[in-house]
Motif scaffolding. Structure first.
Motif, PDB file in Angstrom:
ATOM      1  N   UNK B  35       0.839  -1.190   0.000  1.00  0.00           N
ATOM      2  CA  UNK B  35       0.000   0.000   0.000  1.00  0.00           C
ATOM      3  C   UNK B  35       0.876   1.243   0.000  1.00  0.00           C
ATOM      4  N   UNK B  45      -4.185   0.756  -2.366  1.00  0.00           N
ATOM      5  CA  UNK B  45      -3.712  -0.583  -2.677  1.00  0.00           C
ATOM      6  C   UNK B  45      -2.837  -0.556  -3.929  1.00  0.00           C
ATOM      7  N   UNK B  48      -1.061  -7.264  -4.717  1.00  0.00           N
ATOM      8  CA  UNK B  48      -1.064  -8.383  -3.779  1.00  0.00           C
ATOM      9  C   UNK B  48      -0.404  -9.581  -4.435  1.00  0.00           C
ATOM     10  N   UNK B  55      -1.856 -11.449  -7.790  1.00  0.00           N
ATOM     11  CA  UNK B  55      -3.262 -11.796  -7.987  1.00  0.00           C
ATOM     12  C   UNK B  55      -4.120 -10.564  -8.256  1.00  0.00           C
ATOM     13  N   UNK B  56      -3.659  -9.428  -7.816  1.00  0.00           N
ATOM     14  CA  UNK B  56      -4.444  -8.229  -8.030  1.00  0.00           C
ATOM     15  C   UNK B  56      -3.532  -7.021  -8.024  1.00  0.00           C
ATOM     16  N   UNK B  57      -3.980  -5.979  -8.694  1.00  0.00           N
ATOM     17  CA  UNK B  57      -3.177  -4.777  -8.837  1.00  0.00           C
ATOM     18  C   UNK B  57      -4.081  -3.564  -8.724  1.00  0.00           C
ATOM     19  N   UNK B  58      -3.588  -2.533  -8.076  1.00  0.00           N
ATOM     20  CA  UNK B  58      -4.337  -1.291  -7.969  1.00  0.00           C
ATOM     21  C   UNK B  58      -4.090  -0.405  -9.172  1.00  0.00           C
ATOM     22  N   UNK B  99      -8.534 -13.108   5.907  1.00  0.00           N
ATOM     23  CA  UNK B  99      -8.396 -11.863   5.166  1.00  0.00           C
ATOM     24  C   UNK B  99      -7.711 -10.785   5.995  1.00  0.00           C
TER      25      UNK B  99
END
Lengths: 109, 112
Positions: B35, B45, B48, B55-58, B99
């Motif tokens: 972050x 964010x 991750x 798996x994920x991107x801001x 989480x």
């Protein structure tokens, strides 16, 4: 779109008064909601999560899916509650967590 | 268990340079998130990682990148630094199913 809104940047209450920190969210699926807290000169840490439904340090938060809210409440504020509070939402897979802008709580003696 | 550690704690860089920040998660935690925290934008964010996979991107430009190693340690890199990249960069780790995240102390990056 995934969004978390904390409408109050600063909340000031007297010791012993009730406190409510507001959090509204926008998410199309089934979110997981959290409250994180950052005390002065300390790390950001988890305060509570909606699925555990427990009270931590006297704080509770109820998920209201109809109003898409997850407000944090405490009946009697203490000076040591003064801190920055963040509401956060994780998506279904838990791969992404979105934080609100935060509310600074100041409890006056 | 030891907490999340981040190195270095403070960095001063010049515009145009690049920087690499490191994060060591809690033992057993395989998910690492990054972050950016600024007074104006709050906590945003970045990305991750889990088992060496992003798996994920801001919503950050491609100048921001990261990676995760087989021991779950993670690094993030910012290339061609801009003044607006000055921020506190936080790393958080979590267990595979839970989480809730455990945060490191952050790396304070100042770009001059």
């Amino acid at each position: 779109a995934q969004r978390v809104t904390q409408p109050e940047k600063l909340l000031s209450v007297f010791k012993g008064a009730p406190v409510e920190l507001k959090c509204n969210y926008s998410y199309s699926g089934s979110p997981e909601l959290f409250w994180y807290v950052q005390y002065s000169r300390q790390r950001l840490q988890l305060l509570l999560r909606h699925i555990s439904r427990e009270s931590i340090k006297g704080f509770t938060a109820d998920l209201n899916k109809g109003e898409t809210s997850f407000h944090l409440k405490k009946p009697f504020a203490q000076e040591e509650d003064s801190a920055m509070y963040y509401c956060a939402l994780s998506n279904t897979g838990g791969f992404k967590t979105i934080f609100g802008a935060g509310t600074r709580l100041f409890v006056k003696a | 268990k030891a907490g999340v550690t981040q190195t270095p704690r403070y960095l001063i860089k010049t515009r145009g340079q690049q920087v690499t920040l490191s994060c060591s998660p809690i033992s057993g935690h395989r998910s690492v998130s990054w972050y950016q925290q600024t007074p104006g934008q709050g906590l945003q964010f970045l990305f991750e990682y889990f088992s060496e996979t992003q798996r994920n991107k801001g919503n950050f430009p491609g100048r921001f990148s990261g990676r995760q190693f087989s021991n779950s340690r993670s690094e993030m890199n910012v290339s061609t630094l801009e003044l607006g990249d000055s921020a506190l960069y936080l790393c958080a780790s979590s267990e595979p199913v839970a989480r809730e995240q455990y945060f490191g102390p952050g790396t304070r990056l100042t770009v001059t």
